[in-house]
Design an enzyme around this catalytic site. Structure first.
Site, mmCIF file in Angstrom:
data_model
loop_
_atom_site.group_PDB
_atom_site.id
_atom_site.type_symbol
_atom_site.label_atom_id
_atom_site.label_comp_id
_atom_site.label_asym_id
_atom_site.label_seq_id
_atom_site.Cartn_x
_atom_site.Cartn_y
_atom_site.Cartn_z
ATOM 1 N N CYS A 134 0.738 -1.221 -0.051
ATOM 2 C CA CYS A 134 -0.012 0.128 0.013
ATOM 3 C C CYS A 134 0.688 1.035 0.003
ATOM 4 O O CYS A 134 0.618 2.114 -0.616
ATOM 5 C CB CYS A 134 -0.869 -0.043 1.189
ATOM 6 S SG CYS A 134 -1.778 -1.467 1.540
ATOM 7 N N CYS A 186 2.388 3.253 -3.437
ATOM 8 C CA CYS A 186 1.559 4.337 -3.808
ATOM 9 C C CYS A 186 1.230 5.199 -3.000
ATOM 10 O O CYS A 186 1.254 6.598 -3.177
ATOM 11 C CB CYS A 186 0.417 3.802 -4.653
ATOM 12 S SG CYS A 186 0.682 2.418 -5.667
ATOM 13 N N HIS A 187 0.991 4.789 -1.710
ATOM 14 C CA HIS A 187 0.354 5.956 -0.724
ATOM 15 C C HIS A 187 1.277 6.554 0.220
ATOM 16 O O HIS A 187 0.838 7.342 1.089
ATOM 17 C CB HIS A 187 -0.991 5.098 -0.051
ATOM 18 C CG HIS A 187 -2.147 4.707 -1.030
ATOM 19 N ND1 HIS A 187 -2.963 5.751 -1.827
ATOM 20 C CD2 HIS A 187 -2.403 3.603 -1.497
ATOM 21 C CE1 HIS A 187 -3.630 5.125 -2.612
ATOM 22 N NE2 HIS A 187 -3.421 3.695 -2.498
ATOM 23 N N CYS A 199 -7.595 -1.965 -5.252
ATOM 24 C CA CYS A 199 -6.142 -1.790 -5.209
ATOM 25 C C CYS A 199 -5.211 -3.094 -5.265
ATOM 26 O O CYS A 199 -4.332 -3.045 -5.975
ATOM 27 C CB CYS A 199 -5.594 -1.158 -3.797
ATOM 28 S SG CYS A 199 -6.203 0.717 -3.815
ATOM 29 N N CYS A 227 -35.069 -0.820 10.057
ATOM 30 C CA CYS A 227 -33.863 -0.173 10.607
ATOM 31 C C CYS A 227 -34.583 0.933 11.570
ATOM 32 O O CYS A 227 -34.024 0.922 12.680
ATOM 33 C CB CYS A 227 -32.963 0.531 10.001
ATOM 34 S SG CYS A 227 -32.344 -0.858 8.544
ATOM 35 N N CYS A 248 -36.461 0.925 15.260
ATOM 36 C CA CYS A 248 -35.262 0.639 16.398
ATOM 37 C C CYS A 248 -34.574 1.966 16.537
ATOM 38 O O CYS A 248 -34.533 2.642 17.574
ATOM 39 C CB CYS A 248 -34.369 -0.483 16.628
ATOM 40 S SG CYS A 248 -35.338 -2.062 16.954
ATOM 41 N N HIS A 249 -33.863 2.448 15.377
ATOM 42 C CA HIS A 249 -32.801 3.348 15.517
ATOM 43 C C HIS A 249 -33.295 4.870 15.101
ATOM 44 O O HIS A 249 -32.259 5.703 15.397
ATOM 45 C CB HIS A 249 -31.621 2.900 14.435
ATOM 46 C CG HIS A 249 -31.107 1.566 14.836
ATOM 47 N ND1 HIS A 249 -30.579 1.401 16.097
ATOM 48 C CD2 HIS A 249 -30.996 0.314 14.204
ATOM 49 C CE1 HIS A 249 -30.124 -0.045 16.236
ATOM 50 N NE2 HIS A 249 -30.606 -0.369 15.018
ATOM 51 N N ARG A 270 -22.426 -6.061 10.966
ATOM 52 C CA ARG A 270 -23.476 -5.594 11.965
ATOM 53 C C ARG A 270 -24.848 -5.831 11.452
ATOM 54 O O ARG A 270 -25.748 -5.862 12.010
ATOM 55 C CB ARG A 270 -22.993 -4.201 12.541
ATOM 56 C CG ARG A 270 -24.081 -3.755 13.768
ATOM 57 C CD ARG A 270 -23.731 -4.523 15.125
ATOM 58 N NE ARG A 270 -24.811 -4.675 16.187
ATOM 59 C CZ ARG A 270 -25.984 -5.088 16.299
ATOM 60 N NH1 ARG A 270 -26.090 -5.883 15.324
ATOM 61 N NH2 ARG A 270 -26.542 -4.778 17.058
ATOM 62 N N CYS A 329 -28.255 -7.357 12.459
ATOM 63 C CA CYS A 329 -29.560 -6.785 12.823
ATOM 64 C C CYS A 329 -30.624 -7.324 11.866
ATOM 65 O O CYS A 329 -31.809 -7.628 12.504
ATOM 66 C CB CYS A 329 -29.558 -5.186 12.382
ATOM 67 S SG CYS A 329 -28.754 -3.975 13.487
#
Lengths: 270, 109, 159
Positions: free
Chosen positions: A85, A88-89, A123, A186, A189-190, A227, A231
């Protein structure tokens, strides 16, 4: 489906308890500090003091080991191109700063959204000529945590207009679509009930600013798509695959819901 | 356990005789021996770190015996007193007898 | 009630004073019927193995426990033993037990005067709501005991 049938009794019991108490928050001022922006609250503010304490000390937060792993991988040359990585970065602390705040991002070549995991594999396959990492593998989690960690403290700020608009709308639609045997979206609940309880647990706003997150339940680091799968299973719906277009659009919408919240990667949550 | 990753911390500098805190984390599943494999239904054999010790300048200042009730990716904090500058060596030993070490320097001002 | 459960500024030490709020009591009430209390013999055997027939005295140990553990798989606990930690008078070992786990023994910690203080933090697994028991063996052969309960959240999205 057999698995769902055996859990049916339990799910009815759960459904009965989903008469969730309203989160009548009497919070005023800035008692949540940087973890709250307008009405948007990080999952940090719903965690117990003990769990918060594990997150905030870099020598108590077990996910920092994944950050270390990611750093080692960042500098490791792989694939036919013998590139790392860093080839290049360069220094991730510079080049990756802010990246977590703007992903998922539109990729014109793919014609759809890509999250950090997808970018890592692009990449690997295109630049490094290396094998892609499996989602949820130790390597992929370590690199994703490492990349997102470089933006810790910076406000979430995904682009949702222009060519991104249809994907944002798809993510929003998913968010408010009822699903599963519990027939819950979703948002039930949220959006409607953060602060209330789902059985013995406190519901949060379901913000994504700390992912990949160390969950006490998992006893390891896991992705936002893992996650989402959890859910979806909990409302007794068949989950989508990690890395799917559905979940990537949802990831975009959830990132927008948390706009302005600081990147906490790696967070620690129940 | 050769690949196990650790993170350890002691204060860079302490006063002579000052009691300081040391922290140590290690990546390990800590298999209890109670868990069943979801696919095969068979019990996953116990595999834990059962011992953790700390030496300061070659002298043991802390030791512990761990059972399966220690959580995965074990964290421990303990204390020590230094009368001279030196190195704290942290050492974990697993059920197969393999050890992992990490160290950190303390400067006594 | 919910706000209390979530926001109550509890210190970990509060546990010793431990008088559940309504919300906490409600959570616990659901668990109590299923809470088969400790196999007393297993506990007694585990303790005897480490301290023999010595009779522990209450005191000297401060347990730092969460009032309610969000998840039994990772419960941060701590203890501190009151001792001057000199060559003549120090804590030799502290043994921690969890009386509702499949195996009650959790860990043993060993100190020297160079430890400076017998104070430790560690994360443990608790199968359900139960008591944490600590035994401190002193250099003069005496043994002290501390005991306090931890409520463990079971069920819901995190369970």
């Amino acid at each position: 489906m057999q698995r769902f049938a055996t859990k049916l009794t339990a799910s009815f019991a759960a459904a009965a308890i989903v008469t969730i108490a309203m989160g009548a928050d009497a919070d005023v001022g800035d008692k949540y500090g940087a973890y709250k922006v307008e009405d948007r609250r990080s999952g940090f503010t719903y965690a117990t003091k003990e769990t918060q304490r594990i997150q905030v000390d870099d020598f108590e937060n077990p996910a920092m080991i994944w950050v270390d792993d990611g750093e080692a991988l960042w500098n490791k040359a792989e694939g036919e191109a013998s590139k790392s990585c860093a080839s290049c970065h360069n220094d991730a602390a510079e080049s990756m700063k802010g990246v977590a705040t703007v992903f998922p991002k539109y990729d014109p070549k793919l014609g759809r959204m890509k999250n950090v995991e997808k970018q890592i594999n692009i990449c690997r396959t295109e630049r490094m000529k290396a094998k892609p990492w499996k989602l949820e593998s130790n390597e992929m989690l370590a690199m994703t945590v490492y990349v997102r960690h470089q933006s810790r403290g910076m406000p979430m700020n995904v682009k949702v207009d222009g060519e991104v608009a249809p994907f944002f709308e798809a993510g929003k639609k998913f968010y408010y679509q009822r699903r599963g045997q519990l027939d819950l979206a979703c948002g039930h609940c949220h959006v409607d009930n953060p602060g209330g309880q789902m059985r013995a647990n406190i519901l949060s706003q379901g913000q994504s600013n700390g992912f990949p997150t160390y969950r006490l339940k998992w006893q390891r680091v896991g992705s936002i798509h893992r996650r989402f799968r959890g859910c979806n299973k909990q409302v007794r719906a068949i989950p989508y695959k990690a890395g799917s277009e559905e979940y990537t659009n949802l990831e975009l919408y959830v990132a927008w819901r948390g706009r302005g919240l600081p990147v906490e990667t790696p967070a620690v949550r129940n | 356990m050769a690949k196990a990753k650790t993170r350890v911390k002691v204060p860079k500098s302490v006063k002579k005789g000052e009691v300081f805190e040391a922290k140590a984390l290690i990546k390990h599943k800590m298999e209890t021996g109670q868990r069943k494999d979801r696919k095969t239904g068979e019990k996953v054999p116990r595999f834990i770190i059962n011992k953790f010790t700390a030496e300061y300048n070659g002298k043991q200042v802390f030791a512990s015996d761990w059972h399966p009730a220690i959580a995965a990716n074990p964290f421990i904090s303990f204390h020590a007193k230094a009368s001279e500058s030196g190195t704290m060596v942290f050492k974990w030993t697993d059920d197969k007898g393999k050890t992992v070490e990490a160290s950190a320097k303390v400067n006594v001002a | 009630m919910i706000n209390k459960l979530e926001m109550q500024p509890v210190t970990r030490r509060d546990l010793l004073r431990y008088a559940g709020t309504g919300a906490l009591a409600a959570v616990a009430a659901g668990l109590l019927p299923a809470m088969a209390q400790a196999d007393a013999k297993m506990m007694a055997d585990a303790m005897k193995k480490l301290i023999g027939d010595k009779k522990p005295t209450d005191g000297k140990i401060t347990l730092e426990l969460p009032q309610i553990a969000e998840n039994g798989r990772t419960v941060p606990i701590g203890f501190e033993v009151d001792s001057p930690m000199t060559d003549a008078d120090h804590v030799k070992s502290v043994h921690i037990f969890a009386d509702g786990n499949p195996r009650p023994d959790v860990a043993s910690f060993h100190f020297t005067p160079q430890s400076g203080t017998a104070k430790v933090g560690v994360r443990i697994r608790l199968a359900k709501t139960q008591n944490i028991v600590a035994l401190a063996e002193m250099s003069d052969g005496s043994v002290y005991m501390g005991k306090a309960p931890v409520k463990v959240t079971i069920g819901g999205c995190g369970g």
